[in-house]
Design an enzyme around this catalytic site. Structure first.
Site, mmCIF file in Angstrom:
data_model
loop_
_atom_site.group_PDB
_atom_site.id
_atom_site.type_symbol
_atom_site.label_atom_id
_atom_site.label_comp_id
_atom_site.label_asym_id
_atom_site.label_seq_id
_atom_site.Cartn_x
_atom_site.Cartn_y
_atom_site.Cartn_z
ATOM 1 C CD GLN A 182 -13.011 -2.444 -1.305
ATOM 2 O OE1 GLN A 182 -12.217 -2.349 -0.390
ATOM 3 N NE2 GLN A 182 -14.186 -3.064 -1.172
ATOM 4 C CG ASP A 224 -13.568 5.916 -1.752
ATOM 5 O OD1 ASP A 224 -13.631 5.693 -0.528
ATOM 6 O OD2 ASP A 224 -12.488 5.931 -2.391
ATOM 7 C CG HIS A 258 -8.308 -0.016 -3.262
ATOM 8 N ND1 HIS A 258 -7.478 -1.070 -2.908
ATOM 9 C CD2 HIS A 258 -9.075 0.236 -2.162
ATOM 10 C CE1 HIS A 258 -7.747 -1.433 -1.661
ATOM 11 N NE2 HIS A 258 -8.706 -0.656 -1.193
ATOM 12 N NE ARG A 301 -3.961 0.448 1.690
ATOM 13 C CZ ARG A 301 -5.209 0.463 2.150
ATOM 14 N NH1 ARG A 301 -5.502 1.142 3.241
ATOM 15 N NH2 ARG A 301 -6.163 -0.198 1.548
ATOM 16 C CB CYS A 313 -13.959 0.690 -0.721
ATOM 17 S SG CYS A 313 -13.296 2.355 -0.489
ATOM 18 N NE ARG A 343 -10.143 -5.710 -0.019
ATOM 19 C CZ ARG A 343 -9.423 -4.656 0.411
ATOM 20 N NH1 ARG A 343 -10.043 -3.616 0.897
ATOM 21 N NH2 ARG A 343 -8.098 -4.635 0.290
HETATM 22 N N1 NVA Z 1 -9.962 6.369 -1.809
HETATM 23 C C1 NVA Z 1 -9.641 5.954 -0.461
HETATM 24 C C2 NVA Z 1 -9.859 4.484 -0.309
HETATM 25 C C3 NVA Z 1 -9.601 3.969 1.084
HETATM 26 C C4 NVA Z 1 -9.727 2.471 1.171
HETATM 27 C C5 NVA Z 1 -8.215 6.344 -0.129
HETATM 28 O O1 NVA Z 1 -7.342 6.226 -0.993
HETATM 29 O O2 NVA Z 1 -7.961 6.788 0.993
HETATM 30 N N1 CP Z 2 -11.299 -0.559 1.850
HETATM 31 C C1 CP Z 2 -10.049 -0.602 2.340
HETATM 32 O O1 CP Z 2 -9.076 -0.803 1.622
HETATM 33 O O2 CP Z 2 -9.974 -0.455 3.689
HETATM 34 P P1 CP Z 2 -8.650 -0.261 4.571
HETATM 35 O O3 CP Z 2 -8.100 1.121 4.251
HETATM 36 O O4 CP Z 2 -9.139 -0.363 5.984
HETATM 37 O O5 CP Z 2 -7.663 -1.327 4.215
#
Ligand code: NVA
Ligand code: CP
Length: 310
Positions: free
Chosen positions: A133, A218, A130, A103, A258, A286
């Site tokens: 997801q 989101d 992502h 990540r 998500c 997930r």
């Molecule tokens: N768009 C959000 C998704 C979190 C799972 C982010 O990147 O923070």
């Molecule tokens: N949806 C998602 O990726 O959640 P987290 O940020 O908690 O991993």
């Protein structure tokens, strides 16, 4: 070169469909307490530059259920946080583990990591995509409404990493995606263009959800965008998913997010906590969809449940 999963486009349609079918099977088996030890002795390294609840817990649990092991690495607590190049980290980790999930902020850094890794690399979220997801969302849609081909999906809000992954999914799985998004926060035009006539972008939220089979949104502030909060709240206000938006959608439409969610911002509490919301199933999936992904990547892209190609 190993197979990587940096965007959904790293898989073709038949592979995604097989992964979803396998995820549904694995879920049924797990519910019967029948765990499949298909990754016995295998190790996944998980590198996090950003926070996570679902991604961390689902990958770690998946590896344990599959008979393997997962190692959590916070970027700040590793030498990455002190400036060791991603290329060097990739070479070192891939000499020790069987797969790496990352990540990360910059997608370009993820690509450089993958180019220097001799084991599969999974995108656990970057600023641009992502894809993990999406596997869970596609599984959830399939369980609730069947095949997504030809269906109508309405995306409300930011043209962000999740939106980009929905755009890729629309093209690969051939569904109609309507994106209602304020002018300043449009998805990347190159990603939209690559999806051809599967995707429409509008700045008018008014009728975007009409006849939709799925309404999805989101956060308006992705990780790292917190300083823009006030400006973003003002721009996104008309794009909240409310009961009025859901009323335009098909009568059996479902709602996804998500998570983490912000009630009263991108979605009203009535919608996310209402009867059309499948967000808890979506989050739970997930675990199952990533088990299928791990089997696919650790099995060299050729696990026994994948139909023979050609
Ligand atoms: N768009 C959000 C998704 C979190 C799972 C982010 O990147 O923070
Ligand atoms: N949806 C998602 O990726 O959640 P987290 O940020 O908690 O991993």
């Amino acid at each position: 070169m190993p197979r990587h999963f940096l965007t959904l486009r790293d898989l073709d349609r038949s592979e995604i469909e097989a992964l979803i079918a396998r995820a549904i099977d694995l879920k049924k088996e797990a519910n019967r307490k029948n765990l499949q030890r298909t990754c016995a002795g295998r190790v996944l390294a998980m590198v996090f530059e950003k926070s996570s609840t679902r991604t961390r817990v689902s990958f770690e649990t998946a590896m344990t259920h599959l008979g393997g092991h997962a190692i959590f690495l916070s970027a700040n607590d590793t030498q990455l946080g002190r400036g060791e190049p991603v290329e060097d980290t990739a070479r070192v980790l891939s000499n020790m583990v069987d797969c790496v999930m990352i990540r990360i902020y910059e997608h370009e850094k993820l690509i450089r990591f993958a180019e220097n890794s001799s084991v599969p690399v999974i995108n656990g979220l970057s600023d641009s995509y992502h894809p993990c997801q999406l596997l869970a969302d596609l599984q959830t849609f399939n369980e609730a409404r069947g095949d997504i081909k030809g269906k109508r999906i309405a995306w409300f809000g930011d043209g962000n990493n999740m939106c980009h992954s929905y755009i890729n999914a629309a093209r690969i799985l051939d569904f109609e995606l309507i994106i209602a998004c304020p002018g300043e926060y449009q998805p990347d035009p190159a990603i939209v263009d690559a999806a051809g006539d599967n995707v429409t972008v509008t700045q008018e939220p008014g009728r975007a959800a009409e006849d939709a089979d799925l309404v999805v949104t989101d956060t308006w502030m992705s990780m790292g965008q917190e300083p823009e909060r006030e400006k973003r709240l003002a721009s996104f206000k008309p794009f909240q998913v409310t009961p009025e938006v859901m009323a335009q959608a098909a009568t059996d439409a479902i709602f996804m997010h998500c998570l983490p969610a912000h009630r009263g911002e991108e979605v009203s509490a009535e919608v996310i906590d209402g009867s059309q919301s499948v967000v808890w199933e979506e989050a739970g999936n997930r675990l199952h969809s990533q088990k299928a992904l791990l089997e696919f990547l650790l099995g060299g892209g050729n696990p026994p449940w994948l139909p023979a190609s050609g």
